[in-house]
Design an enzyme around this catalytic site. Structure first.
Site, PDB file in Angstrom:
ATOM      1  N   SER A  62      13.639  19.701  42.817  1.00  0.00           N
ATOM      2  CA  SER A  62      13.460  21.249  43.588  1.00  0.00           C
ATOM      3  C   SER A  62      12.053  21.080  44.031  1.00  0.00           C
ATOM      4  O   SER A  62      11.096  20.653  43.535  1.00  0.00           O
ATOM      5  CB  SER A  62      13.544  21.966  42.281  1.00  0.00           C
ATOM      6  OG  SER A  62      13.048  23.300  42.734  1.00  0.00           O
ATOM      7  N   LYS A  63      12.070  21.822  45.268  1.00  0.00           N
ATOM      8  CA  LYS A  63      10.516  21.872  46.162  1.00  0.00           C
ATOM      9  C   LYS A  63       9.860  22.992  45.211  1.00  0.00           C
ATOM     10  O   LYS A  63       8.701  22.641  45.092  1.00  0.00           O
ATOM     11  CB  LYS A  63      11.077  22.509  47.439  1.00  0.00           C
ATOM     12  CG  LYS A  63       9.888  22.383  48.139  1.00  0.00           C
ATOM     13  CD  LYS A  63       8.963  21.350  48.638  1.00  0.00           C
ATOM     14  CE  LYS A  63       8.159  21.483  49.611  1.00  0.00           C
ATOM     15  NZ  LYS A  63       7.552  20.213  50.024  1.00  0.00           N
ATOM     16  N   ARG A  64      10.259  23.703  44.542  1.00  0.00           N
ATOM     17  CA  ARG A  64       9.689  24.837  43.722  1.00  0.00           C
ATOM     18  C   ARG A  64       8.844  24.128  42.407  1.00  0.00           C
ATOM     19  O   ARG A  64       7.845  24.644  42.051  1.00  0.00           O
ATOM     20  CB  ARG A  64      10.456  26.050  43.014  1.00  0.00           C
ATOM     21  CG  ARG A  64      11.204  26.930  44.248  1.00  0.00           C
ATOM     22  CD  ARG A  64      11.820  28.098  43.739  1.00  0.00           C
ATOM     23  NE  ARG A  64      12.936  27.748  42.932  1.00  0.00           N
ATOM     24  CZ  ARG A  64      14.102  27.430  43.533  1.00  0.00           C
ATOM     25  NH1 ARG A  64      14.294  27.868  44.841  1.00  0.00           N
ATOM     26  NH2 ARG A  64      15.242  27.349  42.763  1.00  0.00           N
TER      27      ARG A  64
END
Length: 505
Positions: free
Chosen positions: A265-267
């Site tokens: 996940s980029k987050r």
């Protein structure tokens, strides 16, 4: 609704014969690793079978559209060598290849589907179900009430201009089966499926509808996508069945995970393709590593060029199990690719990274590059290895103490004092001349070369670890700078010895 000739013409224009795959990203941000793997597998299947690889931009989710994302898709595919045969900038009769430019097509096929009994207009107030893509409104099954409206009531609502969506009409009895090339046959009871939205109230299609229409009209034979779409595959097959079409082959790939429990996940800070290249990973190394995330070629070999992957890739090698992204494994791959590159090619790639640390215009970065090629895992490692070329930072004279080279501060002081006039006398300032001067000095002093070289390297770099040895560093720094740094080293050692003698006295 369009007439029969419209649909007949569309059917006649469908490409037939040969394998056709597609990569259909949404322009919602940078290319993440899982997306890149989907593109790669679709590309490899097409190339392995002498087929066609198509790029289609699925941009109907306007709320998630990101400026610059389409350009990032083009750039990533180009850098990775995943050259598509048809796409937004490579038109053909199957286009256009941007979904917002195909709105009329979806509208016509939605109306046809209503006529065929596979869909209906839903006038209920907008809720979370289906409007925002696959998986929206999970756990909330629409009760299908608008599917039971009379024709007269539907006409009344249309005349009153009540907003509506178009929903798929799922049979409430029986079962639907799909066959996936990775997971095999999957069967679900129809009454567990939702009447998902096909056309939103703004007239744009959802993924659930557009991908079926586009795959059909573009003649797609193999659909590669993630397992998150596997649960929706029965609904897609019901759409194909309603239209009287043959579904394509499905290849659902397992997710790419950051660890055993979490997807990337980029987050969470997991890197996109652009992040990886910014960190100095090479596109061919990334492609090679990504190919092995959930696929095995069999045997022990792991290093493959893209052209080699085109020859060995086999759908049967795709795993059902999730793949864990290991940045250390990627770094190993990258270091192997860096070492195998032609020296001239590496020098070009390394040049801007060298210049981040070496600002002195008198120092040619191409002279430094050969010292680095066998000593870095990724290009972004380079600046941190070179900060001593412009100037030596303050360093502790304990660096001169080296057991293997048999040096301490007193010995190092003696070696530098002997090396200084020897290097001053060098007329041809190259590796051979510098090495000869130091080797002859070591022989005259009755010490091993390392006993002389270690103090010289320490004086000219101020580092315990450097790319390249004393000879290479001296040659790159130039004669004047080398002698100045050795003189500084002699002075540092003299002061250190005096301080120690004073403390001992």
């Amino acid at each position: 609704m369009a007439g029969p000739d419209y649909f007949k013409e569309k059917e006649m224009s469908i490409p037939k014969g040969g394998v056709r795959t597609r990569f259909a990203p949404s322009p919602t941000g940078h290319m993440h690793v899982g997306n890149l793997r989907t593109a790669l597998y679709a590309y490899l299947i097409a190339r392995k079978n002498a087929g066609r690889f198509i790029l289609r931009i699925e941009d109907t989710d306007l709320n998630r559209f990101t400026e610059g994302a389409v350009e990032a898709i083009f750039k990533t595919l180009d850098e990775c060598g995943l050259i598509y045969d048809e796409g937004p900038d490579k038109p053909s009769p199957s286009g256009p290849y941007v979904q917002t430019e195909r709105r009329e097509i979806y509208s016509n096929y939605a109306e046809l589907l209503i006529k065929l009994g596979g869909a209906y207009r839903c006038f209920c107030e907008k809720d979370a179900q289906g409007e925002d893509g696959p998986g929206a409104g999970a756990g909330r099954k629409y009760d299908g009430r608008c599917g039971r409206l009379s024709e007269s009531r539907i006409n009344e609502l249309l005349e009153a201009k009540v907003p509506f969506v178009i929903r798929q009409k799922i049979p409430q009895e029986g079962e639907t089966s799909v066959y996936d090339e990775v997971f095999g046959k999957i069967t679900v009871k129809n009454d567990t499926l939702d009447d998902n939205v096909l056309i939103k109230s703004d007239g744009l299609p959802t993924y659930n509808f557009a991908n079926v229409i586009d795959d059909r009209l573009m003649g797609i034979t193999h659909v590669v996508r993630g397992t998150e779409y596997l649960s929706s595959a029965p609904k897609y097959n019901l759409l194909y069945e309603s239209f009287g079409w043959e579904p394509p082959k499905y290849i659902h790939c397992p997710p790419v995970m950051r660890d055993a429990n979490n997807k990337m996940s980029k987050r969470r800070g997991d890197p996109s393709y652009e992040d990886l290249t910014a960190l100095g990973y090479l596109a061919p190394a990334v492609i090679n590593y990504v190919a092995l995330l959930g696929w095995s070629p069999g045997g022990e070999r792991e290093m493959f060029s893209l052209s080699e992957l085109c020859g060995v890739f086999d759908i049967a090698g795709i795993s059902k199990s999730p793949a864990i992204f290991d940045i250390e494994k990627l770094a190993h791959f990258n270091s192997e690719y860096i070492r195998a590159m032609p020296a001239e090619e590496f020098a070009v790639l390394a040049r801007p990274y060298i210049r981040k640390a070496v600002k002195n215009p008198c120092i040619d970065p191409d002279l430094i590059a050969p010292l680095l090629q066998q000593r870095c895992e990724k290009l972004s490692d380079i600046p941190g290895k070179l900060d001593f070329f412009d100037t030596t930072a303050e360093y502790d004279t304990e660096l001169y103490i080296h057991k293997k080279s048999k040096t301490d501060e007193a010995v190092s002081s003696e070696m530098l004092k002997a090396a200084l006039p020897a290097l001053e006398s060098v007329s041809a300032w190259d590796d051979a001349g510098i090495n000869r001067a130091m080797a002859e000095t070591a022989e005259r002093l009755g010490v091993k070369n390392a006993t002389l070289m270690w103090p010289v390297r320490t004086a000219v770099s101020g580092k315990a670890v450097t790319p390249g040895g004393a000879v290479e560093i001296c040659r790159i720094l130039g004669k004047a700078e080398t002698l100045a740094r050795i003189e500084k080293g002699i002075e540092k050692l003299r002061s250190a010895v005096e301080r120690r003698e004073s403390a001992e006295g």
